[in-house]
Design an enzyme around this catalytic site. Structure first.
Site, PDB file in Angstrom:
ATOM      1  N   LYS A  91      38.724  35.238  30.310  1.00  0.00           N
ATOM      2  CA  LYS A  91      38.557  36.093  31.234  1.00  0.00           C
ATOM      3  C   LYS A  91      39.597  36.825  32.094  1.00  0.00           C
ATOM      4  O   LYS A  91      39.683  37.850  32.525  1.00  0.00           O
ATOM      5  CB  LYS A  91      37.196  35.762  32.209  1.00  0.00           C
ATOM      6  CG  LYS A  91      35.764  35.828  31.545  1.00  0.00           C
ATOM      7  CD  LYS A  91      34.688  35.582  32.446  1.00  0.00           C
ATOM      8  CE  LYS A  91      33.391  35.897  31.716  1.00  0.00           C
ATOM      9  NZ  LYS A  91      32.961  34.818  30.963  1.00  0.00           N
ATOM     10  N   GLU A 113      30.904  41.760  39.364  1.00  0.00           N
ATOM     11  CA  GLU A 113      29.824  41.055  39.308  1.00  0.00           C
ATOM     12  C   GLU A 113      29.956  39.376  38.704  1.00  0.00           C
ATOM     13  O   GLU A 113      31.110  39.545  37.985  1.00  0.00           O
ATOM     14  CB  GLU A 113      28.965  41.734  38.501  1.00  0.00           C
ATOM     15  CG  GLU A 113      28.983  41.423  37.178  1.00  0.00           C
ATOM     16  CD  GLU A 113      30.369  42.033  36.576  1.00  0.00           C
ATOM     17  OE1 GLU A 113      30.808  42.848  37.095  1.00  0.00           O
ATOM     18  OE2 GLU A 113      30.662  41.643  35.449  1.00  0.00           O
ATOM     19  N   SER A 379      36.722  30.383  23.418  1.00  0.00           N
ATOM     20  CA  SER A 379      36.891  31.197  24.556  1.00  0.00           C
ATOM     21  C   SER A 379      37.064  30.459  25.582  1.00  0.00           C
ATOM     22  O   SER A 379      37.628  31.251  26.724  1.00  0.00           O
ATOM     23  CB  SER A 379      35.700  32.010  24.415  1.00  0.00           C
ATOM     24  OG  SER A 379      34.259  31.220  24.573  1.00  0.00           O
TER      25      SER A 379
HETATM   26  C1  LIG Z   1      31.811  34.774  30.034  1.00  0.00           C
HETATM   27  C2  LIG Z   1      32.122  33.807  28.950  1.00  0.00           C
HETATM   28  C3  LIG Z   1      31.698  34.187  27.524  1.00  0.00           C
HETATM   29  C4  LIG Z   1      30.740  35.420  27.090  1.00  0.00           C
HETATM   30  O1  LIG Z   1      31.594  36.523  27.756  1.00  0.00           O
HETATM   31  P1  LIG Z   1      32.068  37.585  26.689  1.00  0.00           P
HETATM   32  O2  LIG Z   1      32.357  38.855  27.334  1.00  0.00           O
HETATM   33  O3  LIG Z   1      31.012  37.964  25.546  1.00  0.00           O
HETATM   34  O4  LIG Z   1      33.222  37.101  26.146  1.00  0.00           O
HETATM   35  C5  LIG Z   1      32.057  33.444  26.424  1.00  0.00           C
HETATM   36  N1  LIG Z   1      32.825  32.159  26.648  1.00  0.00           N
HETATM   37  C6  LIG Z   1      33.205  32.033  27.788  1.00  0.00           C
HETATM   38  C7  LIG Z   1      34.020  30.509  27.848  1.00  0.00           C
HETATM   39  C8  LIG Z   1      33.060  32.762  29.127  1.00  0.00           C
HETATM   40  O5  LIG Z   1      33.353  32.104  30.412  1.00  0.00           O
END
Ligand SMILES: *Cc1c(COP(=O)(O)O)cnc(C)c1O
Length: 393
Positions: A91, A113, A379
């Site tokens: 992010k 948000e 992610s």
């Molecule tokens: C917020 C988040 C997501 C989901 O958000 P996307 O916009 O779909 O990427 C996925 N993995 C992690 C670790 C997150 O913090």
């Protein structure tokens, strides 16, 4: 020529996208539409942004060949380690990019948000670094259940405003943030946390996250002598880590694309966030996409064990990939994701975010060939999910 990667000039990916905003937001949205590409592609912006990505965020993140996982599933698994970024997930790539853009636009006040608080923390971090005022809207219920991230945001200097309407969760926080933006349009930039919202946000966020697939290409080339894997896999909440992972591959026919959505208790259980399975075309938060809604257009409350996937829509980029059958979508239940997270942690010595565990579960769901090169976007890290993990261990 139509591409999967780029929307048309009105922000449409096929039939999805656009900008459905109240009249009072027109000037702000139009300003962004007009200027975003020119600013973010300028040399001045890129020098500053690339320097921050390298020295502050810690990029490039490794592309790691997961030997144990590969052995278990009899294929070649590579993990793109977004969990090693500053603040623990992908992010920050977007939050920093948009905060820099806001500065170039002369905006000194930032709103955002947040659901679980991950995007709020990333935004508060970027604002602290760049000296911007930061206001974060968060559902009242989420404030209560995400205390550590609320604390982090406060330490970073952000003001947190509870969203007390509706279900008091993420979608209500988005509504409150949009309302603030309408009232403070000339001073304020709204940093949306995923590839959702009115044009140009889906494209803007995808561009900031596209560094993920840009790096995968040269890293894979360094390791195995070719840029394209056979598969790329990511989880989809709104879809920003997935858009970043797919970005440089969607228009390359030899790369297969798989997305993992949150099935919650199961897609037919009434407690799910599997938008491609359950959703129909509608307008949510300023763009046309697939949305979980009743016949008369009321948004249905989503459920997922992972707060980051607990959203009743997906970005238009992904709605188009789904309807054009360019990507395969799987829904993964809460229990399946937990099981994968536990097995993966012991196998590779990495505690993944619960969101990421949905993407890892694809290895259980689909059989790959021994020689297939499968890249999965890791992610984020699982520190934030420790309590959930221990309660289910
Ligand atoms: C917020 C988040 C997501 C989901 O958000 P996307 O916009 O779909 O990427 C996925 N993995 C992690 C670790 C997150 O913090």
């Amino acid at each position: 020529m139509t591409t999967f990667r780029n929307p048309d000039k009105n922000g449409y990916y096929g039939e999805f996208g656009g900008a459905f905003v109240p009249e009072m937001l027109y000037p702000n949205v139009a300003e962004l539409q007009e200027k975003y590409i020119q600013i973010i592609e300028s040399k001045e912006f890129q020098i500053e942004f690339q320097d921050l990505l390298k020295n502050y965020v810690g990029r490039a993140t490794p592309l790691y060949f997961a030997k144990n996982l590969s052995e278990k599933f009899q294929t070649q698994v590579y993990l793109k380690r977004e969990d090693l970024n500053h603040t623990g997930a992908h992010k920050i790539n977007n939050a920093l990019g948009q905060a820099l853009l806001a500065k170039k636009l002369g905006k000194k006040r930032i709103i955002a948000e947040t659901g679980a608080g991950q995007h709020g923390v990333a935004t508060a971090t970027a604002c602290a670094l760049l000296g911007l005022e930061c206001i974060v809207y968060m559902g009242e219920i989420d404030i209560a259940r995400q205390a550590p991230n609320v604390g982090r945001m406060k330490l970073l200097g952000a003001t947190i405003i509870p969203a007390t309407s509706g279900s008091k969760t993420l979608k209500d926080a988005v509504n409150e943030a949009l309302r603030d933006w309408i009232n403070n349009a000339s001073t304020t930039h709204y940093i949306i946390g995923s590839v959702v919202g009115p044009h140009p946000f889906p494209d803007l966020v995808a561009r900031f996250q596209s560094v993920i697939s840009e790096e995968i290409k040269w890293q894979l080339n360094e390791k195995i002598g070719r840029e394209n894997p056979d598969y790329v896999i990511a989880c989809v909440g709104g879809g920003s880590n997935a858009a970043g992972t797919f970005y440089h591959f969607v228009d390359e026919a030899d790369v297969k694309i798989i997305a993992a959505e949150a099935g919650g208790f199961g897609v037919e259980s009434g407690k799910s966030a599997a938008t491609t399975y359950l959703g129909t075309t509608g307008v949510l938060h300023g763009s046309k996409s697939l949305v979980m809604q009743t016949d008369d257009g009321q948004v249905i409350e989503p459920h997922s064990i992972s707060a980051g996937l607990d959203y009743p829509g997906i970005g238009p980029f992904h709605a188009n990939l789904y309807t054009q059958k360019r990507a395969e979508f799987y829904s993964i239940t809460d229990d399946e994701a937990l099981k994968s997270a536990f097995e993966f942690t012991k196998l590779e010595g990495i505690i993944p975010a619960l969101e990421t565990a949905h993407a890892l579960t694809i290895l259980e769901k689909k059989t790959f060939k021994k020689e297939d090169v499968v890249v999965i976007c890791l992610s984020g890290r699982g520190d934030k999910d420790l309590e959930t993990y221990l309660n289910n261990f």
